[in-house]
Design an enzyme around this catalytic site. Structure first.
Site, mmCIF file in Angstrom:
data_model
loop_
_atom_site.group_PDB
_atom_site.id
_atom_site.type_symbol
_atom_site.label_atom_id
_atom_site.label_comp_id
_atom_site.label_asym_id
_atom_site.label_seq_id
_atom_site.Cartn_x
_atom_site.Cartn_y
_atom_site.Cartn_z
ATOM 1 N N ARG A 76 58.352 107.963 -43.060
ATOM 2 C CA ARG A 76 59.596 107.988 -43.849
ATOM 3 C C ARG A 76 60.830 108.106 -42.942
ATOM 4 O O ARG A 76 61.587 107.172 -42.782
ATOM 5 C CB ARG A 76 59.530 109.138 -44.874
ATOM 6 C CG ARG A 76 60.611 109.092 -45.925
ATOM 7 C CD ARG A 76 61.954 109.642 -45.502
ATOM 8 N NE ARG A 76 61.913 111.029 -45.086
ATOM 9 C CZ ARG A 76 62.931 111.660 -44.503
ATOM 10 N NH1 ARG A 76 64.056 111.007 -44.244
ATOM 11 N NH2 ARG A 76 62.828 112.919 -44.128
ATOM 12 N N HIS A 127 63.349 121.337 -39.379
ATOM 13 C CA HIS A 127 63.382 119.877 -39.222
ATOM 14 C C HIS A 127 64.456 119.564 -38.167
ATOM 15 O O HIS A 127 65.635 119.464 -38.478
ATOM 16 C CB HIS A 127 63.744 119.281 -40.587
ATOM 17 C CG HIS A 127 63.793 117.796 -40.663
ATOM 18 N ND1 HIS A 127 62.823 117.033 -41.281
ATOM 19 C CD2 HIS A 127 64.728 116.904 -40.236
ATOM 20 C CE1 HIS A 127 63.155 115.760 -41.226
ATOM 21 N NE2 HIS A 127 64.300 115.652 -40.597
ATOM 22 N N CYS A 149 68.890 109.323 -39.482
ATOM 23 C CA CYS A 149 69.428 109.101 -40.826
ATOM 24 C C CYS A 149 70.484 108.001 -40.736
ATOM 25 O O CYS A 149 71.470 108.145 -40.021
ATOM 26 C CB CYS A 149 70.045 110.400 -41.359
ATOM 27 S SG CYS A 149 70.874 110.174 -42.935
ATOM 28 N N ASN A 175 63.499 112.451 -34.747
ATOM 29 C CA ASN A 175 62.972 113.809 -34.910
ATOM 30 C C ASN A 175 62.265 114.240 -33.638
ATOM 31 O O ASN A 175 61.859 113.417 -32.831
ATOM 32 C CB ASN A 175 61.915 113.824 -36.032
ATOM 33 C CG ASN A 175 62.512 113.565 -37.380
ATOM 34 O OD1 ASN A 175 62.750 112.415 -37.732
ATOM 35 N ND2 ASN A 175 62.769 114.616 -38.117
HETATM 36 P P1 HMG Z 1 74.132 104.783 -56.351
HETATM 37 O O1 HMG Z 1 74.456 103.384 -55.922
HETATM 38 O O2 HMG Z 1 75.257 105.739 -56.573
HETATM 39 O O3 HMG Z 1 73.151 104.771 -57.618
HETATM 40 O O4 HMG Z 1 73.122 105.391 -55.309
HETATM 41 P P2 HMG Z 1 73.311 104.484 -59.124
HETATM 42 O O5 HMG Z 1 72.650 105.584 -59.855
HETATM 43 O O6 HMG Z 1 74.739 104.141 -59.474
HETATM 44 O O7 HMG Z 1 72.412 103.166 -59.284
HETATM 45 C C1 HMG Z 1 72.774 101.937 -58.637
HETATM 46 C C2 HMG Z 1 71.564 101.018 -58.601
HETATM 47 O O8 HMG Z 1 70.519 101.609 -57.812
HETATM 48 C C3 HMG Z 1 70.957 100.758 -59.969
HETATM 49 O O9 HMG Z 1 70.408 99.468 -59.917
HETATM 50 C C4 HMG Z 1 69.827 101.745 -60.029
HETATM 51 O O10 HMG Z 1 68.810 101.321 -60.902
HETATM 52 C C5 HMG Z 1 69.321 101.750 -58.598
HETATM 53 P P3 HMG Z 1 71.228 98.181 -60.462
HETATM 54 O O11 HMG Z 1 71.509 98.505 -61.914
HETATM 55 O O12 HMG Z 1 72.499 98.103 -59.635
HETATM 56 O O13 HMG Z 1 70.274 97.051 -60.217
HETATM 57 N N1 HMG Z 1 68.682 103.010 -58.226
HETATM 58 C C6 HMG Z 1 67.434 103.091 -57.720
HETATM 59 N N2 HMG Z 1 66.518 102.149 -57.423
HETATM 60 C C7 HMG Z 1 65.326 102.570 -56.937
HETATM 61 N N3 HMG Z 1 65.035 103.894 -56.726
HETATM 62 C C8 HMG Z 1 65.924 104.835 -57.018
HETATM 63 C C9 HMG Z 1 67.176 104.448 -57.534
HETATM 64 N N4 HMG Z 1 68.274 105.134 -57.919
HETATM 65 C C10 HMG Z 1 69.167 104.245 -58.338
HETATM 66 N N5 HMG Z 1 65.627 106.111 -56.797
HETATM 67 C C11 HMG Z 1 71.297 106.857 -54.659
HETATM 68 C C12 HMG Z 1 72.617 106.711 -55.418
HETATM 69 C C13 HMG Z 1 70.973 108.322 -54.564
HETATM 70 C C14 HMG Z 1 70.223 106.087 -55.416
HETATM 71 C C15 HMG Z 1 71.502 106.215 -53.245
HETATM 72 O O14 HMG Z 1 72.649 106.792 -52.679
HETATM 73 C C16 HMG Z 1 70.340 106.434 -52.325
HETATM 74 O O15 HMG Z 1 69.272 105.907 -52.558
HETATM 75 N N6 HMG Z 1 70.566 107.182 -51.240
HETATM 76 C C17 HMG Z 1 69.492 107.539 -50.283
HETATM 77 C C18 HMG Z 1 69.986 107.366 -48.867
HETATM 78 C C19 HMG Z 1 68.916 107.822 -47.911
HETATM 79 O O16 HMG Z 1 67.736 107.652 -48.153
HETATM 80 N N7 HMG Z 1 69.341 108.388 -46.786
HETATM 81 C C20 HMG Z 1 68.458 108.868 -45.762
HETATM 82 C C21 HMG Z 1 67.713 110.082 -46.180
HETATM 83 S S1 HMG Z 1 67.264 111.069 -44.748
HETATM 84 C C22 HMG Z 1 68.155 112.470 -44.900
HETATM 85 O O17 HMG Z 1 68.948 112.532 -45.801
HETATM 86 C C23 HMG Z 1 67.920 113.577 -43.925
HETATM 87 C C24 HMG Z 1 66.515 114.233 -43.908
HETATM 88 O O18 HMG Z 1 65.656 113.491 -43.051
HETATM 89 C C25 HMG Z 1 66.600 115.660 -43.360
HETATM 90 C C26 HMG Z 1 67.397 115.792 -42.079
HETATM 91 O O19 HMG Z 1 67.201 115.010 -41.140
HETATM 92 O O20 HMG Z 1 68.201 116.724 -42.017
HETATM 93 C C27 HMG Z 1 65.900 114.290 -45.297
HETATM 94 MG MG MG Z 2 65.520 113.770 -40.798
#
Ligand code: HMG
Ligand code: MG
Length: 308
Positions: free
Chosen positions: A17, A209, A242, A251
């Site tokens: 992931r 982490h 990220c 990591n």
């Molecule tokens: P948004 O654009 O504001 O979402 O994104 P929305 O609710 O307005 O929806 C827009 C579109 O996305 C819609 O589709 C939804 O259906 C779809 P459309 O009508 O336009 O065709 N949608 C989805 N599709 C599939 N799966 C879903 C989903 N949700 C909405 N779950 C959202 C908001 C949260 C979805 C977006 O910002 C997002 O996915 N962000 C994730 C970014 C990410 O993964 N970043 C890296 C993570 S790693 C991290 O954070 C650090 C970590 O490793 C710890 C550390 O290192 O400290 C964890």
């Molecule tokens: Mg991370």
């Protein structure tokens, strides 16, 4: 300090992931599945396999449902996946995930850039997701990101992490993972925060982490272990980062953590040789050198032996 190290440590592998979300080369679904199946055979007991986030935001993991569906599940392994909202939860449920990981940032700007919501809006969304997930008896952990520094805001008040931890654990999640997303934590800062947290919660409720941007991750792991923490997140080869945290590197490498722990007689249950084979395999898959120090030293030891 060393007398206080735990006898057994749980490694929470995030390579499929946190690692693959940050790779530019296209990796096929079949190769992701093979990667996870290889990891499942190393003795690791926790593997985060993918991310049910929006494919528009993280195209690298748009095949999350197929990956989670196709992997060979080993009964000795807990498989988890990242979930940002109720749509992500439904996708996770559709492929039978029993464990999920939510994520939120301690800094407002990173949270907004990462999930397009304020921290307050994210907590509101979490409440619904956590309630439904607990009704279905799923296990939930939550990452708190940018705990020691934010790429947009700089330093972050530790109180934010303490408040978020309390709010989230009160809702029934089993663990928070304290994230140094951009790899800037100093070991004494890690100690100060964990000491504060551990006044209120048990060490089993906290994982660490660390990203290794400035080479401090192993030192920070050691500080956490000496305070009683027994879960370390790591990524094979040191893959990771990220995409919404500019400057964040990978990591801490799983093989570096495992090798350090084994050298101190701390058990992990992980077979280091199998881990190294898997790390070499995934290095070839992503097509670039992996940052793991142990992997590199292992290679040069082999080379020296080969020339004797
Ligand atoms: P948004 O654009 O504001 O979402 O994104 P929305 O609710 O307005 O929806 C827009 C579109 O996305 C819609 O589709 C939804 O259906 C779809 P459309 O009508 O336009 O065709 N949608 C989805 N599709 C599939 N799966 C879903 C989903 N949700 C909405 N779950 C959202 C908001 C949260 C979805 C977006 O910002 C997002 O996915 N962000 C994730 C970014 C990410 O993964 N970043 C890296 C993570 S790693 C991290 O954070 C650090 C970590 O490793 C710890 C550390 O290192 O400290 C964890
Ligand atoms: Mg991370």
């Amino acid at each position: 300090m060393f007398g206080k190290l735990p006898k057994q440590v749980t490694i929470y592998e995030v390579g499929p992931r946190d690692g693959l979300q940050n790779e530019s080369r296209h990796i096929s679904t079949q190769n992701k599945v093979t990667f996870i199946d290889k990891l499942s055979d190393t003795g690791l007991s926790y593997i985060e396999v993918t991310s049910f986030v929006s494919p528009k935001w993280i195209p690298q993991l748009s095949d999350a449902v197929s990956v989670a569906h196709d992997i060979k599940r080993n009964d000795a392994v807990h498989y988890s996946a990242l979930v940002p909202n109720d749509e992500g939860l439904e996708r996770a449920i559709s492929v039978g995930m029993k464990e999920i990981a939510l994520f939120i940032s301690a800094s407002e700007t990173h949270n907004k850039r990462n999930v397009n919501k304020t921290i307050a809006e994210t907590l509101k969304e979490f409440h619904a997701v956590i309630t439904r997930a607990l009704d279905l008896k799923l296990k939930i952990r939550v990452y708190i990101s940018t705990v020691f520094g934010c790429p947009y805001e700089g330093s972050v008040d530790p109180q934010k992490t303490i408040e978020l931890t309390k709010i989230l654990l009160d809702q029934g999640i089993y663990q928070v993972s304290i994230g140094d997303t951009i790899g800037v934590a100093a070991p004494n800062e890690v100690a100060r925060l964990l000491e504060q947290l551990l006044k209120q919660i048990s060490p089993q409720q906290v994982a660490v982490h660390f990203h290794d941007t400035q080479g401090r991750a192993l030192a920070n792991c050691l500080v956490a272990l000496s305070l009683g923490i027994t879960t370390i997140d790591s990524s094979i080869g040191g893959l990771g980062g990220c995409p919404y945290a500019p400057g964040a590197s990978g990591n801490v490498a799983t093989e570096d953590v495992v090798a350090m722990l084994h050298s101190m007689n701390v058990h992990t249950g992980v077979d280091l040789d199998k881990l190294i084979d898997c790390s070499r395999w995934v290095g070839a898959l992503v097509g670039h050198e992996l940052p793991s120090k142990y992997l590199k030293s292992h290679r040069s030891v082999k080379k020296q032996r080969g020339t004797q």
